[in-house]
Design a protein around this motif. Sequence first.
Motif, PDB file in Angstrom:
ATOM      1  N   LYS A 238       0.827  -1.206   0.000  1.00  0.00           N
ATOM      2  CA  LYS A 238       0.000   0.000   0.000  1.00  0.00           C
ATOM      3  C   LYS A 238       0.864   1.260   0.000  1.00  0.00           C
ATOM      4  CE  LYS A 238      -3.736   0.161  -0.034  1.00  0.00           C
ATOM      5  NZ  LYS A 238      -4.607   0.212  -1.226  1.00  0.00           N
ATOM      6  N   ALA A 239       1.982   1.233   0.714  1.00  0.00           N
ATOM      7  CA  ALA A 239       2.896   2.378   0.709  1.00  0.00           C
ATOM      8  C   ALA A 239       3.488   2.567  -0.685  1.00  0.00           C
ATOM      9  CB  ALA A 239       4.002   2.179   1.740  1.00  0.00           C
ATOM     10  N   ALA A 240       3.820   1.460  -1.353  1.00  0.00           N
ATOM     11  CA  ALA A 240       4.367   1.547  -2.704  1.00  0.00           C
ATOM     12  C   ALA A 240       3.353   2.154  -3.664  1.00  0.00           C
ATOM     13  CB  ALA A 240       4.791   0.158  -3.185  1.00  0.00           C
ATOM     14  N   CYS A 241       2.089   1.760  -3.538  1.00  0.00           N
ATOM     15  CA  CYS A 241       1.045   2.319  -4.405  1.00  0.00           C
ATOM     16  C   CYS A 241       0.962   3.835  -4.241  1.00  0.00           C
ATOM     17  CB  CYS A 241      -0.313   1.700  -4.077  1.00  0.00           C
ATOM     18  SG  CYS A 241      -0.497  -0.015  -4.607  1.00  0.00           S
ATOM     19  N   GLU A 242       0.993   4.308  -3.005  1.00  0.00           N
ATOM     20  CA  GLU A 242       0.898   5.745  -2.750  1.00  0.00           C
ATOM     21  C   GLU A 242       2.129   6.469  -3.290  1.00  0.00           C
ATOM     22  OE1 GLU A 242      -0.841   9.178  -1.801  1.00  0.00           O
ATOM     23  OE2 GLU A 242      -1.763   7.183  -1.654  1.00  0.00           O
ATOM     24  N   ALA A 243       3.303   5.881  -3.102  1.00  0.00           N
ATOM     25  CA  ALA A 243       4.530   6.513  -3.595  1.00  0.00           C
ATOM     26  C   ALA A 243       4.576   6.520  -5.124  1.00  0.00           C
ATOM     27  CB  ALA A 243       5.753   5.783  -3.027  1.00  0.00           C
ATOM     28  N   LEU A 244       4.045   5.475  -5.753  1.00  0.00           N
ATOM     29  CA  LEU A 244       4.039   5.417  -7.217  1.00  0.00           C
ATOM     30  C   LEU A 244       3.155   6.505  -7.821  1.00  0.00           C
ATOM     31  CD1 LEU A 244       3.844   1.537  -7.721  1.00  0.00           C
ATOM     32  CD2 LEU A 244       5.783   3.005  -8.263  1.00  0.00           C
ATOM     33  N   LYS A 245       2.099   6.888  -7.114  1.00  0.00           N
ATOM     34  CA  LYS A 245       1.252   7.989  -7.592  1.00  0.00           C
ATOM     35  C   LYS A 245       2.022   9.305  -7.582  1.00  0.00           C
ATOM     36  CE  LYS A 245      -2.970   5.964  -5.657  1.00  0.00           C
ATOM     37  NZ  LYS A 245      -4.039   6.153  -4.651  1.00  0.00           N
ATOM     38  N   TYR A 264      -2.188   2.972 -13.426  1.00  0.00           N
ATOM     39  CA  TYR A 264      -2.666   1.993 -12.449  1.00  0.00           C
ATOM     40  C   TYR A 264      -1.441   1.403 -11.773  1.00  0.00           C
ATOM     41  CZ  TYR A 264      -1.499  -0.744 -16.577  1.00  0.00           C
ATOM     42  OH  TYR A 264      -0.858  -1.260 -17.674  1.00  0.00           O
ATOM     43  N   GLN A 265      -1.661   0.730 -10.646  1.00  0.00           N
ATOM     44  CA  GLN A 265      -0.557   0.116  -9.911  1.00  0.00           C
ATOM     45  C   GLN A 265      -0.791  -1.396  -9.836  1.00  0.00           C
ATOM     46  OE1 GLN A 265      -2.170   2.981  -8.318  1.00  0.00           O
ATOM     47  NE2 GLN A 265      -0.706   4.169  -9.530  1.00  0.00           N
ATOM     48  N   ASP A 266      -0.114  -2.133 -10.700  1.00  0.00           N
ATOM     49  CA  ASP A 266      -0.126  -3.599 -10.648  1.00  0.00           C
ATOM     50  C   ASP A 266       1.189  -4.030 -10.017  1.00  0.00           C
ATOM     51  OD1 ASP A 266      -2.552  -3.601 -11.875  1.00  0.00           O
ATOM     52  OD2 ASP A 266      -1.870  -4.377 -13.800  1.00  0.00           O
ATOM     53  N   ILE A 267       1.125  -4.483  -8.779  1.00  0.00           N
ATOM     54  CA  ILE A 267       2.335  -4.752  -7.998  1.00  0.00           C
ATOM     55  C   ILE A 267       2.699  -6.232  -8.046  1.00  0.00           C
ATOM     56  CG2 ILE A 267       3.461  -4.483  -5.761  1.00  0.00           C
ATOM     57  CD1 ILE A 267       2.615  -1.856  -7.037  1.00  0.00           C
ATOM     58  N   GLY A 268       3.880  -6.535  -8.568  1.00  0.00           N
ATOM     59  CA  GLY A 268       4.386  -7.895  -8.535  1.00  0.00           C
ATOM     60  C   GLY A 268       4.977  -8.212  -7.168  1.00  0.00           C
ATOM     61  N   VAL A 269       4.730  -9.416  -6.691  1.00  0.00           N
ATOM     62  CA  VAL A 269       5.224  -9.848  -5.379  1.00  0.00           C
ATOM     63  C   VAL A 269       6.106 -11.075  -5.588  1.00  0.00           C
ATOM     64  CG1 VAL A 269       4.601 -10.586  -3.063  1.00  0.00           C
ATOM     65  CG2 VAL A 269       3.113  -9.000  -4.286  1.00  0.00           C
ATOM     66  N   ALA A 270       7.383 -10.952  -5.304  1.00  0.00           N
ATOM     67  CA  ALA A 270       8.315 -12.058  -5.523  1.00  0.00           C
ATOM     68  C   ALA A 270       8.025 -13.196  -4.550  1.00  0.00           C
ATOM     69  CB  ALA A 270       9.746 -11.566  -5.359  1.00  0.00           C
ATOM     70  N   VAL A 271       7.866 -14.396  -5.095  1.00  0.00           N
ATOM     71  CA  VAL A 271       7.577 -15.587  -4.300  1.00  0.00           C
ATOM     72  C   VAL A 271       8.614 -16.653  -4.646  1.00  0.00           C
ATOM     73  CG1 VAL A 271       5.914 -17.421  -3.814  1.00  0.00           C
ATOM     74  CG2 VAL A 271       5.109 -15.090  -4.222  1.00  0.00           C
ATOM     75  N   SER A 272       9.278 -17.197  -3.643  1.00  0.00           N
ATOM     76  CA  SER A 272      10.301 -18.212  -3.862  1.00  0.00           C
ATOM     77  C   SER A 272       9.683 -19.601  -3.855  1.00  0.00           C
ATOM     78  CB  SER A 272      11.371 -18.118  -2.768  1.00  0.00           C
ATOM     79  OG  SER A 272      12.359 -19.112  -2.949  1.00  0.00           O
ATOM     80  N   THR A 273      10.054 -20.420  -4.841  1.00  0.00           N
ATOM     81  CA  THR A 273       9.636 -21.815  -4.895  1.00  0.00           C
ATOM     82  C   THR A 273      10.871 -22.688  -5.110  1.00  0.00           C
ATOM     83  OG1 THR A 273       9.370 -21.987  -7.307  1.00  0.00           O
ATOM     84  CG2 THR A 273       7.539 -21.021  -6.066  1.00  0.00           C
ATOM     85  N   ASN A 274      10.699 -24.000  -5.002  1.00  0.00           N
ATOM     86  CA  ASN A 274      11.826 -24.905  -5.226  1.00  0.00           C
ATOM     87  C   ASN A 274      12.308 -24.864  -6.671  1.00  0.00           C
ATOM     88  OD1 ASN A 274      11.985 -25.867  -2.601  1.00  0.00           O
ATOM     89  ND2 ASN A 274      10.485 -27.478  -2.942  1.00  0.00           N
ATOM     90  N   ASP A 275      11.446 -24.430  -7.579  1.00  0.00           N
ATOM     91  CA  ASP A 275      11.813 -24.381  -8.986  1.00  0.00           C
ATOM     92  C   ASP A 275      12.355 -23.022  -9.400  1.00  0.00           C
ATOM     93  OD1 ASP A 275      10.986 -27.023  -9.446  1.00  0.00           O
ATOM     94  OD2 ASP A 275       8.907 -26.379  -9.602  1.00  0.00           O
ATOM     95  N   ALA A 388       9.697   8.495   0.575  1.00  0.00           N
ATOM     96  CA  ALA A 388       8.240   8.471   0.712  1.00  0.00           C
ATOM     97  C   ALA A 388       7.781   7.134   1.309  1.00  0.00           C
ATOM     98  CB  ALA A 388       7.575   8.703  -0.644  1.00  0.00           C
ATOM     99  N   ILE A 389       8.373   6.028   0.852  1.00  0.00           N
ATOM    100  CA  ILE A 389       8.062   4.712   1.428  1.00  0.00           C
ATOM    101  C   ILE A 389       8.401   4.711   2.917  1.00  0.00           C
ATOM    102  CG2 ILE A 389       8.670   2.261   1.421  1.00  0.00           C
ATOM    103  CD1 ILE A 389       7.162   2.815  -1.040  1.00  0.00           C
ATOM    104  N   LYS A 390       9.563   5.194   3.245  1.00  0.00           N
ATOM    105  CA  LYS A 390      10.018   5.239   4.642  1.00  0.00           C
ATOM    106  C   LYS A 390       9.046   6.043   5.501  1.00  0.00           C
ATOM    107  CE  LYS A 390      13.675   7.548   7.336  1.00  0.00           C
ATOM    108  NZ  LYS A 390      14.033   6.504   8.295  1.00  0.00           N
TER     109      LYS A 390
END
Length: 403
Positions: A238-245, A264-275, A388-390
């Motif tokens: 949510k902080a990233a969305c506000e800062a991106l505006k 618009y704000q489409d936020i990618g979220v890094a997810v770690s998997t075994n692959d 701004a994020i901080k």
Amino acid sequence: MAIDIKAPTFPESVADGEVAVWHKKEGDSVTRDELLVEIETDKVVMEVVAPESGVITKITAQEGETVASEAPLAVLEPGAVAETAPAADAAEAAAPAAEETAGGDAAGIAGPAARQMIEENKLDPSAITGTGKGGRITKEDVVKHMKSGAAAAPATTPAAATPPAQPTGERIEKRVPMTRMRARIAERLLDASQETAMLTTFNEVNMAPVMELRRKYKDQFEKTHNGTRLGFMGFFVKAACEALKRFPEVNASIDENDIVYHGYQDIGVAVSTNDGLVVPVLRDADFMSVADVEAAIADFGARAKEKKLTIDDMTGGTFTVSNGGVFGSLMSTPILNPPQTGILGMHKIQERPMAVNGEVVILPMMYLALSYDHRLIDGKTAVQFLVAIKDLIEDPARILLQL
């Protein structure tokens, strides 16, 4: 009438796929919607299920073969599954166990993730108890086997040797091909480092306000939102969305000689998997509540472990948030996810002595990193974005009030 089992329809961004593992063989009976085969693409592992109940009469694409979109994989003869003789059923059910007891080939009784773990850790597959269908070894079986301590040295290792063993001069190596997903990840990371003017700026944030808010409301939050747990990612997204505006350059991308500003704000979220690392996308994250974000991320994580993420889940994204702190990383420089021009890296929360109003105070601090494409984003903009994020995280009420 026989039915052709075909590969899934790949989107334009995926050229082809590889037959990763067949869960059925020729002559096997299957039921409607039962998993038949897994197709591994550059981005995800796609499952192909039986369209009808019947018998697999022919497999036309073997494991390891590259297939195009909607390519034929097998032939299914619709019919009653119950026609198989009881004796044949018993023999078929006993076959995997017998193969395992006999120390059969791991490739035939283990899925891709389990097979990779077995090879990397030089384990004996015959010593691993498979709990999957038909005695198949799953990734969880391998992990349990390793934790139990049963994965001791190979049988060829002497049980006890009074004098220390002398080197024999043999240096064992094993060469295994990259999975399609790992090869694609490597390609994209190399492209990011070679084709962008990537730079990273750092700051640190006092996590005490968010931690106090979380401590005070986490139980009530979980009850109110049907078991969704209150973490830190919701606040940072949510902080990233506000800062991106405020700094639209960070939310933009470069397309040849054009700059594309995303409204618009489409936020990618890094997810770690075994692959490997995957980045599912929160669509229109600006319109999501903290609870929506946390629930979506939890769903992404669960589906990533089960290889249920779709290509649509990981397509697009205007900005990425990566949390290396869950693995203990104190500081790092995240790599851009082109064509995005910015990525925020979160890190481990660690108590440190800080000077506050002339006094030394112990505070829970987190280092933040913003990697950005200097071709589009100036250093001043990058620093101001991170500040701004901080500011938003250190006073989380401002996120809700959009201040």
